[in-house]
Enzyme design. Structure first.
Site, PDB file in Angstrom:
ATOM      1  N   ASP A   1       0.852  -1.203   0.000  1.00 26.46           N
ATOM      2  CA  ASP A   1       0.000   0.000   0.000  1.00 26.46           C
ATOM      3  C   ASP A   1       0.888   1.254   0.000  1.00 26.46           C
ATOM      4  O   ASP A   1       0.899   2.014   0.955  1.00 26.46           O
ATOM      5  CB  ASP A   1      -0.955   0.012   1.210  1.00 26.46           C
ATOM      6  CG  ASP A   1      -0.229  -0.108   2.544  1.00 26.46           C
ATOM      7  OD1 ASP A   1       0.918  -0.624   2.573  1.00 26.46           O
ATOM      8  OD2 ASP A   1      -0.793   0.317   3.581  1.00 26.46           O
TER       9      ASP A   1
ATOM     10  N   HIS B   1      10.226  -0.459   8.429  1.00 26.09           N
ATOM     11  CA  HIS B   1       9.225  -1.502   8.664  1.00 26.09           C
ATOM     12  C   HIS B   1       9.137  -2.495   7.508  1.00 26.09           C
ATOM     13  O   HIS B   1       9.416  -3.680   7.654  1.00 26.09           O
ATOM     14  CB  HIS B   1       7.856  -0.868   8.900  1.00 26.09           C
ATOM     15  CG  HIS B   1       7.805   0.046  10.072  1.00 26.09           C
ATOM     16  ND1 HIS B   1       7.942  -0.399  11.369  1.00 26.09           N
ATOM     17  CD2 HIS B   1       7.631   1.385  10.147  1.00 26.09           C
ATOM     18  CE1 HIS B   1       7.849   0.631  12.196  1.00 26.09           C
ATOM     19  NE2 HIS B   1       7.660   1.724  11.482  1.00 26.09           N
TER      20      HIS B   1
END
Length: 303
Positions: free
Chosen positions: A8, A238
């Site tokens: 995303d 991340h």
């Protein structure tokens, strides 16, 4: 290693995709997109833009626009900016999406590359859960599923209990963990130990003027969020950490446990150890400095 990133984009997603493009041990065969940091149509546009910028001829397959049992989604504009790339808001539409929806594309590719394909999911797990619903053999056809998500041994980042990717579709995430493929969970337990600071971005941009410079520019918005909210002088790698876990497992300390996700209520999205669930590998520690160094060394090879 054949890899699909379910993504995303998103600033840290862009970093992970750049890493995958630069890594000599990764064959990035496609991207599937999901709601999360952005609306799913923005995710797809950003994914196609990134692949073009990286000179990669790989398909982008658009996935779920929102979570199971919902009919809308509010993106994380305060974290990633209104278009997903910080202060950069003019992002061109390049090319078009693959004709198959993400779940169908994942099922198709898992069959075509049975036992070889690794899927790295760095957004909500809706597409993965949809693929498992679509084809009962999907999980066994994969080589491995690597997930950036969860906070098993630490606090969450969207609530005290939950990490954002899991929180945004807790029910789909719980369905994945109820009957998982061979799975590695790369959560906040380790990704917050891989801080990438302003000086790191500047050094990267000196070595990789085009792509490194782009990542530096979009990161400024993201770094300000981390400083304002957490008092941190850098951002966690991340999604890149999850991609690195696909090929560099020895850099991580892992424990085996089943995982249950709280579906609703004040602890919604919490990832709880559950001995009655099939065991997956949960990352508990990481060579954070090594991850940062590896990310820089590989992305720095890009133009």
């Amino acid at each position: 290693m054949k890899l699909i990133i379910d993504t995303d984009p998103g600033i840290d997603d862009a970093m992970a995709i750049a890493y995958a493009a630069a890594a000599p041990d990764i064959d990035l065969i496609g991207l599937t997109t999901i709601f999360g940091n952005t609306h799913v149509h923005q995710s797809s546009r950003n994914a196609r833009f990134l692949l073009d910028k990286l000179g990669l001829d790989a398909p982008v397959s658009e996935g779920a626009p929102w979570a199971w049992e919902t009919d809308g989604h509010a993106p994380s504009e305060h974290v990633h900016g209104p278009e997903g790339f910080g202060d950069i808001t003019e992002i061109p539409q390049i090319g078009s999406n693959h004709p198959l929806a993400a779940a169908e594309y994942l099922v198709d590719q898992a069959r075509a590359h049975k036992g070889e394909l690794v899927v790295c999911a760095v957004g909500p797990l809706t597409n993965i859960a949809d693929a498992m619903r679509l084809d009962p053999q999907f999980a066994s056809n994969l080589n491995r599923l690597v997930i950036m998500g969860g906070a098993v041994f630490c606090r969450g980042n969207i609530t005290e209990h939950a990490e954002a990717n899991i929180y945004h579709d807790a029910k789909a995430a719980d369905a994945v963990f109820a009957s998982p493929p061979d799975t590695v969970l790369v959560g906040l337990d380790v990704t917050l130990k891989t801080l990438y600071e302003t000086a790191d971005f500047e050094a990267l941009a000196e070595r990789s003027v085009e792509m490194g410079g782009f990542l530096r520019d979009i990161s400024k918005f993201y770094l300000n969020f981390y400083k304002d909210i957490g008092g941190l002088e850098g951002c966690g790698l991340h999604d890149s950490t999850a991609v690195i876990a696909c090929t560099h497992a020895p850099m991580f300390e892992m424990v085996e446990t089943g995982i249950r996700v709280v579906a609703d209520g004040p602890q919604a999205g919490a990832t709880l150890p559950d001995a009655d669930r099939p065991a997956i590998r949960v990352c508990r520690d990481v060579d954070g400095a090594g991850v940062v160094e590896l990310f820089t060394e590989r992305v720095a090879t890009l133009p």
